[in-house]
Write a protein that holds these residues in place. Structure first.
Motif, short mmCIF file in Angstrom:
data_model
loop_
_atom_site.label_atom_id
_atom_site.label_comp_id
_atom_site.label_asym_id
_atom_site.label_seq_id
_atom_site.Cartn_x
_atom_site.Cartn_y
_atom_site.Cartn_z
N MET A 1 0.85 -1.19 0.00
CA MET A 1 0.00 0.00 0.00
C MET A 1 0.88 1.24 0.00
N GLN A 2 0.56 2.24 -0.85
CA GLN A 2 1.37 3.45 -0.96
C GLN A 2 1.24 4.28 0.31
N GLU A 3 2.38 4.77 0.79
CA GLU A 3 2.39 5.57 2.01
C GLU A 3 1.74 6.93 1.75
N ARG A 4 0.87 7.35 2.68
CA ARG A 4 0.23 8.65 2.54
C ARG A 4 1.22 9.75 2.90
N PRO A 5 1.26 10.84 2.13
CA PRO A 5 2.21 11.92 2.39
C PRO A 5 1.91 12.63 3.71
N ILE A 6 2.94 13.26 4.27
CA ILE A 6 2.79 14.10 5.45
C ILE A 6 2.91 15.55 5.02
N ILE A 7 1.94 16.36 5.42
CA ILE A 7 1.89 17.77 5.03
C ILE A 7 2.25 18.61 6.24
N ILE A 8 3.14 19.57 6.06
CA ILE A 8 3.57 20.43 7.16
C ILE A 8 3.09 21.86 6.91
N PHE A 9 2.30 22.39 7.87
CA PHE A 9 1.86 23.77 7.82
C PHE A 9 2.90 24.64 8.53
N SER A 10 3.23 25.78 7.92
CA SER A 10 4.11 26.74 8.57
C SER A 10 3.73 28.14 8.09
N LYS A 11 4.28 29.16 8.74
CA LYS A 11 3.96 30.54 8.37
C LYS A 11 5.19 31.23 7.78
N SER A 12 4.91 32.22 6.91
CA SER A 12 5.98 33.03 6.35
C SER A 12 5.38 34.36 5.90
N HIS A 13 6.23 35.24 5.38
CA HIS A 13 5.74 36.49 4.80
C HIS A 13 6.09 36.50 3.32
N HIS A 14 5.13 36.91 2.51
CA HIS A 14 5.30 36.90 1.06
C HIS A 14 4.51 38.06 0.47
N GLY A 16 4.52 41.09 1.29
CA GLY A 16 3.98 41.97 2.32
C GLY A 16 2.83 41.39 3.12
N GLN A 17 2.52 40.11 2.96
CA GLN A 17 1.42 39.49 3.69
C GLN A 17 1.89 38.26 4.46
N GLU A 18 1.21 37.96 5.56
CA GLU A 18 1.48 36.73 6.29
C GLU A 18 0.77 35.59 5.57
N VAL A 19 1.50 34.54 5.23
CA VAL A 19 0.93 33.46 4.44
C VAL A 19 1.13 32.11 5.12
N LEU A 20 0.26 31.19 4.77
CA LEU A 20 0.35 29.81 5.24
C LEU A 20 1.09 28.99 4.19
N ILE A 21 2.18 28.36 4.59
CA ILE A 21 2.96 27.52 3.68
C ILE A 21 2.49 26.08 3.82
N VAL A 22 2.27 25.43 2.68
CA VAL A 22 1.81 24.04 2.67
C VAL A 22 2.92 23.20 2.07
N GLY A 23 3.70 22.56 2.94
CA GLY A 23 4.88 21.82 2.49
C GLY A 23 4.67 20.31 2.49
N PHE A 24 5.19 19.65 1.46
CA PHE A 24 5.14 18.19 1.39
C PHE A 24 6.12 17.71 0.32
N GLU A 25 6.58 16.46 0.48
CA GLU A 25 7.41 15.86 -0.56
C GLU A 25 6.58 15.65 -1.81
#
Length: 380
Positions: A1-14, A16-25
């Protein structure tokens, strides 16, 4: 069975705005799914998908991803007041994505065991996600080397440091305890391990006029029927979205709520006005299986239901922190204020304990109005 990805939420500025970063392999299926979320964009500079950071958008995106059973690590964005010297909270520990193949296999077997025990899908996903967080925190320590000291370390330096709730903390301890009892056949967590004290928060309750205002601000018949059903029958959102056409007996004016919280069925009476609204809704939408169906069939999503309430609230002027569950709380409180016996309210709501239902006595205006305040006798 294929492994489900892990998604990491983090914050940054882009830009001039505060943004939510959605990171994953890289994962093509996940990439295409994320791209469909409203407002999300790709940044070459950030080398990630991102969207505007607000509580509402973050919650909606979290639910959107959980609908596909993806794992989300949001420890990097959990609320923490800066420079708070009074709570002793430590610097947040952000997990990496590593976990051994042996642990993956054991967690998979534990999931299958929970399915056999007929745990709800939501509970299974929650327990699985908590185990992944714990073992990623302790990586690369093997499963059989974990001790109670590791649980205390996880509790102190991850759960408390990230300001996770009492409920999360207690559920995490119970999850690890259950996993080791089933998979390793040992009692890892002693009964004497300190548990957090449960906070006693009262539910937010709407007045009858406020409920009427919300429904009046919902012009779409399907949406109005959903919100009306949540209030008029005191249903949880999962119960309402899980209702099938066959579960509602129009002649007897009863609905059969199946496999509700705690895997308990119950019958709930259908008000005459709600019956008329459902008949109108059936005539217009002609649902085949679920009472509330999505555009592509199947049950209507919780994310969509939350958006329905959010849009309806825009024109009401109501500033209370309202969720779909607030309609259930309001239903129970209004029943109590109309003189309905607590025992019947307990049965209608499907509560295991009368103590759970008793909370509505603390928010009922009728009960509070009966208190005679000595200040009223003052002659000023």
């Amino acid at each position: 069975m294929q492994e489900r990805p892990i998604i990491i939420f983090s914050k940054s500025h882009h830009n001039g705005q505060e943004v939510l970063i959605v990171g994953f392999e890289y994962n093509l299926e996940l990439k295409e799914y994320v791209k469909k979320f409203p407002g999300i964009q790709w940044s070459s500079g950030l080398r990630s998908f991102y969207t505007l950071f607000t509580r509402e958008i973050t919650n909606s995106l979290f639910q959107y991803l959980r609908a596909k059973n993806y794992y989300i690590d949001y420890s990097a964005i959990s609320n923490k007041r800066k420079n708070d010297r009074h709570d002793g909270a430590k610097k947040k520990f952000v997990l990496d994505a590593n976990i051994s193949q042996d642990l993956k296999k054991n967690i998979k077997l534990f999931r299958e065991w929970m399915q056999q025990k007929r745990y709800s899908l939501n509970t299974i996903n929650t327990y699985e996600s908590m185990l992944l967080q714990f073992f990623r925190f302790k990586h690369p320590k093997p499963i059989h080397s974990i001790t109670e000291t590791d649980i205390i370390d996880f509790n102190t330096n991850y759960i408390l440091a990230n300001r996770f709730s009492y409920t999360y903390q207690n559920q995490a301890i119970n999850t690890i305890k259950l996993f080791y009892r089933d998979r390793v056949n040992c009692i890892l967590i002693a009964d004497g391990l300190e548990r957090p004290k449960k906070s006693k928060k009262l539910p937010v309750v709407l007045s009858i006029d406020e409920v009427k205002s919300i429904l009046a601000s919902t012009p779409n018949l399907k949406h109005k029927t959903l919100l009306s059903l949540l209030y008029s029958c005191g249903l949880r959102i999962g119960e309402a979205l899980g209702l099938r056409v066959r579960d509602i007996d129009m002649k007897r004016r009863f609905m059969h709520v199946r496999s509700a919280k705690g895997s308990k069925d119950r019958y709930v009476p259908l008000p005459e006005r709600m019956k008329a609204l459902l008949i109108e809704y059936y005539s217009c939408y002609e649902p085949n299986d679920f009472v509330f169906e999505g555009q592509n069939g199947g049950a209507y999503s919780t994310v969509s239901a939350r958006q329905v309430l959010k849009r309806s609230l825009l024109n009401t002027g109501i500033e209370k922190p309202i969720t779909l569950h607030t309609l259930r709380h309001s239903h129970a409180t209004h029943l109590l204020e109309n003189g309905t016996d607590l025992r019947y309210i307990q049965e209608l709501l499907g509560h295991n304990s009368a103590k759970t239902t008793m909370i509505y006595t603390h928010v009922s205006s009728t009960s509070l109005d009966k208190i005679k305040n000595p200040f009223d006798e003052f002659d000023l």
